[in-house]
Structures are given as C-alpha cells and as structure tokens.
Design a protein around this motif. Structure first.
Motif, PDB file in Angstrom:
ATOM      1  N   GLU A  45       3.185   5.419  42.798  1.00 28.60           N
ATOM      2  CA  GLU A  45       1.786   5.580  43.215  1.00 28.60           C
ATOM      3  C   GLU A  45       1.313   4.432  44.089  1.00 28.60           C
TER       4      GLU A  45
ATOM      5  N   ARG B 208      -0.041   4.917  47.901  1.00 29.25           N
ATOM      6  CA  ARG B 208      -1.363   4.501  48.366  1.00 29.25           C
ATOM      7  C   ARG B 208      -1.269   3.791  49.722  1.00 29.25           C
ATOM      8  N   LYS B 209      -0.226   2.982  49.888  1.00 25.79           N
ATOM      9  CA  LYS B 209      -0.025   2.293  51.172  1.00 25.79           C
ATOM     10  C   LYS B 209       0.284   3.304  52.270  1.00 25.79           C
TER      11      LYS B 209
ATOM     12  N   GLU C 128      -2.866   5.117  53.234  1.00 20.74           N
ATOM     13  CA  GLU C 128      -3.744   4.252  54.018  1.00 20.74           C
ATOM     14  C   GLU C 128      -3.340   4.234  55.493  1.00 20.74           C
TER      15      GLU C 128
ATOM     16  N   LYS D 291     -11.869   7.673  50.402  1.00 22.18           N
ATOM     17  CA  LYS D 291     -12.622   7.207  49.229  1.00 22.18           C
ATOM     18  C   LYS D 291     -11.707   7.024  48.033  1.00 22.18           C
ATOM     19  N   GLU D 292     -11.911   5.924  47.332  1.00 22.22           N
ATOM     20  CA  GLU D 292     -11.055   5.571  46.214  1.00 22.22           C
ATOM     21  C   GLU D 292     -11.072   6.631  45.128  1.00 22.22           C
ATOM     22  N   SER D 293     -12.243   7.163  44.812  1.00 26.17           N
ATOM     23  CA  SER D 293     -12.351   8.158  43.739  1.00 26.17           C
ATOM     24  C   SER D 293     -11.573   9.422  44.090  1.00 26.17           C
TER      25      SER D 293
ATOM     26  N   LEU E 250      -9.031   9.649  46.249  1.00 22.75           N
ATOM     27  CA  LEU E 250      -7.608   9.329  46.303  1.00 22.75           C
ATOM     28  C   LEU E 250      -7.024   9.244  44.895  1.00 22.75           C
ATOM     29  N   THR E 251      -7.712   8.588  44.001  1.00 23.20           N
ATOM     30  CA  THR E 251      -7.213   8.444  42.629  1.00 23.20           C
ATOM     31  C   THR E 251      -7.060   9.795  41.951  1.00 23.20           C
ATOM     32  N   THR E 252      -8.083  10.651  42.078  1.00 27.01           N
ATOM     33  CA  THR E 252      -8.028  11.977  41.457  1.00 27.01           C
ATOM     34  C   THR E 252      -6.930  12.826  42.093  1.00 27.01           C
TER      35      THR E 252
ATOM     36  N   THR F 151     -14.848  16.300  47.241  1.00 26.71           N
ATOM     37  CA  THR F 151     -14.990  15.048  46.496  1.00 26.71           C
ATOM     38  C   THR F 151     -14.082  15.082  45.275  1.00 26.71           C
TER      39      THR F 151
END
Length: 280
Positions: free
Chosen positions: A182, A186-187, A190, A197-199, A201-203, A239
């Motif tokens: 993970e 993420r890199k 990016e 948005k972090e939220s 991406l995390t979900t 979202t």
C-alpha cells in the motif's frame, strides 16, 4: 550513469539494484511479474533515465527467433529474377533486418526490450542464447558477421505463462516485480493522480486490496487497473462516503475497471447474497 527511477516511474530499491547490476554485468535483465506491474514500462523508463533510444521487440505466439536477427525474402528475389531486375544480383537487397540487428548496428548504445518472451515457443529463448551471449550472429546468405557496435542494455519481460529454459536463465540477471504494497501504491498513485484526497485514496485502496485478497478470484486487478479505477472515481467526483458498501452490495463502485471477467463478478454477487442471508 545509474538508474534511480524517474519522475514518472516509482522504482523500488531492489528493482533499481537489479537494473544497475544487469547493466554492470552486461547481462540481459529478465523481469517477471504478474501483468500490469510495469515490466514493459520499466524498459521505457530505463531508456529515458539513461538517455538511450529504445528498440522494442514485441513477442507473439508465432514469433521466431530468426525474425529478431534477419529474414531473407527469397520469394521477392525469385519474382525479381523473372522480371529481369538488376538488383537481383545483390542478395543483400532481400535481407530484412530484425530488432537485434538494429540494436547491434546502432552507433549509440540502446535499450533493447524483448517483451513477453514467454508467449513464444519453448525453443525461442534457446535459439537466442548465442546471439545474446556473444552479441553477434552470422548472415548465411551474405557471409557476413554482424557484431554489436555498442552492447545494448537488454531487458526481457515474462508474465510467467511458461517456464524458461535453464540455459537461458543462467545468462540473465533475474528480478521478480512483486505487487506493490500500500505504501508503494500510494507513491505510484501520487505520480498519476497528484493531490487526490486522502480520505478517498484510503477508502479506495482499502477496497482494492480487500478485493485482490478475495479467495477464488480468477484475475486479480493490477496496478494499471487500480489507476484506471481511481481516474474514473475522480471523473465522477465520488467521495469516500460514496464508496461505502453494505452487505447487500459486495461490488465496489465502477467495478468494471477492476473485474474483467464474469466469473469474478458472479463471485462477488454470491458473497453479497450470502451476506444478506446471514443478516436475515
């Protein structure tokens, strides 16, 4: 000059070590990994980072090793001889250069990509042993020997569809590209979708890795597919809240970007059915 990755390609430390080791040893770099992990793109980025031109040889099930060296067009020569063409007396007019010849003859050092070598016949790798080892080959029709002016950086990719011969493997530096964890993913995201948005991406990544780890999945979604999925999520302006699922719907939003066959879609539909049955 060493490869350290590029702004468009996230290379892990073990991958950069493998690339630089193969270059230093002057051995072909054999890169394996599941489809979509960036094996082909690696060759393009290595060429870009090292300032070299790339020559790409895409292998198919019908590809023969000889095609990478040269092909002699005897039919055209016969036709021209019947027509009385003057050029028929020079056999070199009927020799078509292959990708290896092109790489060997280049005045500058190049990156030679032999892409998806496991698609070809099992004898294909063995038929290239001497040429890749000695960096030269003989043209029987003209009697000339073609030797590499500058030894190319050879990158060979395989999707592991079939085993490669031991004699061929001995001549390569091997690297297996593991599926990104993970943090690495993420890199990668990016690079392709900066500022997501972090939220969201995390979900999204949580659902993606849960999907990949589902038992019974026929085809696990790859890096390229999760990037396409995220692109769709951004295009639809969804979202993290929109991605929430309940037991009645086990499939992620816009799942067509991730699941590519009906068996896997049916698997998640069955999981949703069982979840609803348990909640009754």
């Amino acid at each position: 000059m060493k490869f350290q990755g590029t702004k468009d390609y996230v290379a892990t430390e073990d991958l950069t070590i493998a690339v630089n080791a193969a270059v230093a040893l002057e051995r072909p770099l054999l890169v394996k990994g599941e489809p979509g992990t960036g094996k082909t793109e690696l060759a393009r980025q290595v060429a870009d980072a090292l300032g070299m031109r790339m020559i790409e040889w895409n292998i198919k099930s019908t590809t023969r090793a000889q095609q990478g060296l040269y092909e002699y067009d005897a039919v055209s020569r016969l036709r021209d001889s019947q027509l009385g063409e003057e050029k028929v007396h020079d056999v070199s007019n009927y020799i078509r250069r292959g990708k290896l010849w092109e790489a060997f003859a280049s005045d500058e050092r190049v990156v030679l990509l032999i892409d998806e070598i496991d698609k070809a016949d099992i004898e294909f790798p063995n038929d290239l042993l001497q040429e890749l080892d000695k960096m030269e080959f003989h043209v029987y029709e003209t009697g000339e020997t073609v030797a590499a002016v500058n030894r190319p950086v050879v990158i060979i990719t395989s999707n592991n569809e079939k085993e490669l011969p031991d004699a061929f493997l001995r001549r390569c530096f091997f690297h297996y590209i593991r599926f990104p964890d993970e943090a690495t993913m993420r890199k990668i995201v990016e690079v392709h979708h900066p500022g997501i948005k972090e939220s969201l991406l995390t979900t999204a990544l949580t659902q993606f890795y849960e999907l990949r780890e589902t038992s019974g999945l026929k085809k696990k979604p790859s890096t390229s597919e999760v990037l396409d999925w995220l692109k769709l999520l951004l295009a639809e302006d969804l979202t993290a809240e929109d991605l929430k699922r309940d037991g009645a719907n086990a499939l992620p939003k816009l799942h067509g970007a991730l699941l590519k066959n009906e068996q896997d879609v049916h698997l998640f539909e069955r999981l949703a059915f069982m979840a609803r049955a348990q909640n009754r």
